[in-house]
Design an enzyme around this catalytic site. Structure first.
Site, mmCIF file in Angstrom:
data_model
loop_
_atom_site.group_PDB
_atom_site.id
_atom_site.type_symbol
_atom_site.label_atom_id
_atom_site.label_comp_id
_atom_site.label_asym_id
_atom_site.label_seq_id
_atom_site.Cartn_x
_atom_site.Cartn_y
_atom_site.Cartn_z
ATOM 1 N N TYR A 113 -4.223 -2.894 -9.878
ATOM 2 C CA TYR A 113 -4.060 -2.640 -8.442
ATOM 3 C C TYR A 113 -3.104 -3.663 -7.808
ATOM 4 O O TYR A 113 -2.182 -3.295 -7.064
ATOM 5 C CB TYR A 113 -5.435 -2.673 -7.750
ATOM 6 N N LYS B 175 0.181 3.422 -2.954
ATOM 7 C CA LYS B 175 -1.019 4.263 -3.085
ATOM 8 C C LYS B 175 -0.694 5.764 -3.027
ATOM 9 O O LYS B 175 -1.453 6.588 -3.536
ATOM 10 C CB LYS B 175 -2.025 3.893 -2.001
ATOM 11 N N VAL C 37 1.445 -3.617 3.860
ATOM 12 C CA VAL C 37 1.519 -4.896 4.587
ATOM 13 C C VAL C 37 2.788 -5.698 4.257
ATOM 14 O O VAL C 37 3.035 -6.731 4.872
ATOM 15 C CB VAL C 37 0.265 -5.779 4.389
ATOM 16 N N SER D 48 0.800 -1.246 0.000
ATOM 17 C CA SER D 48 0.000 0.000 0.000
ATOM 18 C C SER D 48 0.822 1.280 0.000
ATOM 19 O O SER D 48 0.245 2.369 -0.136
ATOM 20 C CB SER D 48 -0.947 0.015 1.192
ATOM 21 N N TYR E 216 -3.964 3.859 8.475
ATOM 22 C CA TYR E 216 -5.308 3.294 8.685
ATOM 23 C C TYR E 216 -5.870 3.614 10.062
ATOM 24 O O TYR E 216 -5.682 4.721 10.557
ATOM 25 C CB TYR E 216 -5.298 1.783 8.373
#
Ligand code: GLN
Length: 303
Positions: A188, A66, A257, A63, A239
């Site tokens: 993705y 992103k 992760v 991630s 998060y």
């Protein structure tokens, strides 16, 4: 500034932490990474990099990717982007279906998986090759032509990624995707499978410390767009534990992760940490500890 002294403090502090946590096992290929790895790097605004431990070993950025897709879409779309995704704290796990449904298909922010799927979809519409465009951007910023996708990790995630598929179908049902669900999921998972080292990450993300200027000093984002990405990283980059992270570290950051985290000190430097063992929110245990030690001992933070 020479950071070797703080690297020594970090190395001491992360030693007990390396024994805890687990690698992400919901992507089986990621679970095979040795949890004892640890790397840390800092780049200043002139792209001078200092590092310690495994800072030159590539790992799956997941991630952290992103941030880069968000920057590329923001550069093309400007503020219109913020009508597609929110800018609120995650307040739930990164792959929550419940929150997406409750908000009528507008993801909380561009870093939860639903938000990132929308950004990838938009990048695909803008470029015709979302993951390839991202890879080329990262190669240019780092001057490292070896940055590439890890097909084994992408395939492992595709095979087990029922939740992301469910999110993408829900988004399609709300009419939020321009491209077919399978195309969006494919790009993705490929963007998440990119492998980069801490060295690569600090170089690639340094436009966030340079208020939007790329490594070549050409402009990617204007000052306020760079500020906005940093702001959303602060509230949502780690998060549903972003509050605790801000409390401990005091910097905008984005985790993955695969155990990587980048953090930004605007106008000063960019940091990257990697430790594959993660907590239950998906953040690297050693990485968060290292960033905590860095800001505490150097006194550098945005507060
Ligand atoms: N590829 C991972 C997923 O979609 C990325 C999650 C993360 O790094 N937080 O679940």
């Amino acid at each position: 500034m020479d950071y070797q002294w703080v690297f020594a403090e970090i190395t001491r502090a992360i030693r007990p932490v390396l024994a805890g946590g687990r690698t992400a096992d919901y992507i089986p290929a990621l679970a095979q990474t040795d949890p004892k790895h640890f790397g840390f790097a800092v780049a200043d605004l002139t792209s001078h990099v200092q590092g310690t431990g495994d800072w030159e070993i590539p790992f799956s950025i997941q991630s952290v990717s992103k941030v880069f897709t968000l920057a590329l879409v923001l550069a093309a779309d400007g503020d219109r982007l913020w009508t597609l995704v929110g800018k609120e704290p995650s307040g739930a796990p990164f792959n929550s279906l419940y929150h997406l449904q409750r908000s009528g298909g507008i993801p909380r922010n561009p870093f939860v998986n639903a938000g990132a799927l929308i950004i990838t979809d938009r990048l695909q519409t803008l470029t015709g090759d979302a993951s390839g465009t991202l890879r080329d951007f990262l190669r240019t910023e780092t001057d490292n032509p070896d940055i590439d996708f890890d097909a084994r990790i992408a395939e492992s995630e595709q095979r087990h990624g029922h939740r992301n598929a469910a999110l993408a179908h829900l988004l399609a049902d709300y009419g939020r995707l321009d491209n077919p669900v399978d195309t969006v999921l494919d790009h993705y998972t490929r963007q998440c499978s990119l492998t980069m080292s801490c060295r690569d990450l600090v170089l690639a993300a340094s436009f966030l410390a340079r208020h939007g200027l790329r490594a070549s000093h050409s402009r990617l984002l204007n000052r306020s767009e760079a500020k906005r990405i940093n702001a959303v990283m602060l509230v949502g980059g780690t998060y549903d534990t972003a509050g605790d992270f801000a409390h401990r570290v005091g910097l905008p950051a984005k985790s993955g992760v695969g155990g990587g985290i980048i953090a930004v000190i605007p106008g000063r430097c960019i940091l990257a940490a990697w430790g594959p063992a993660i907590d239950r929110y998906g953040n690297s245990l050693a990485g968060v500890t290292a960033l905590d030690v860095f800001t505490t001992h150097t006194g550098l933070s945005i507060f």
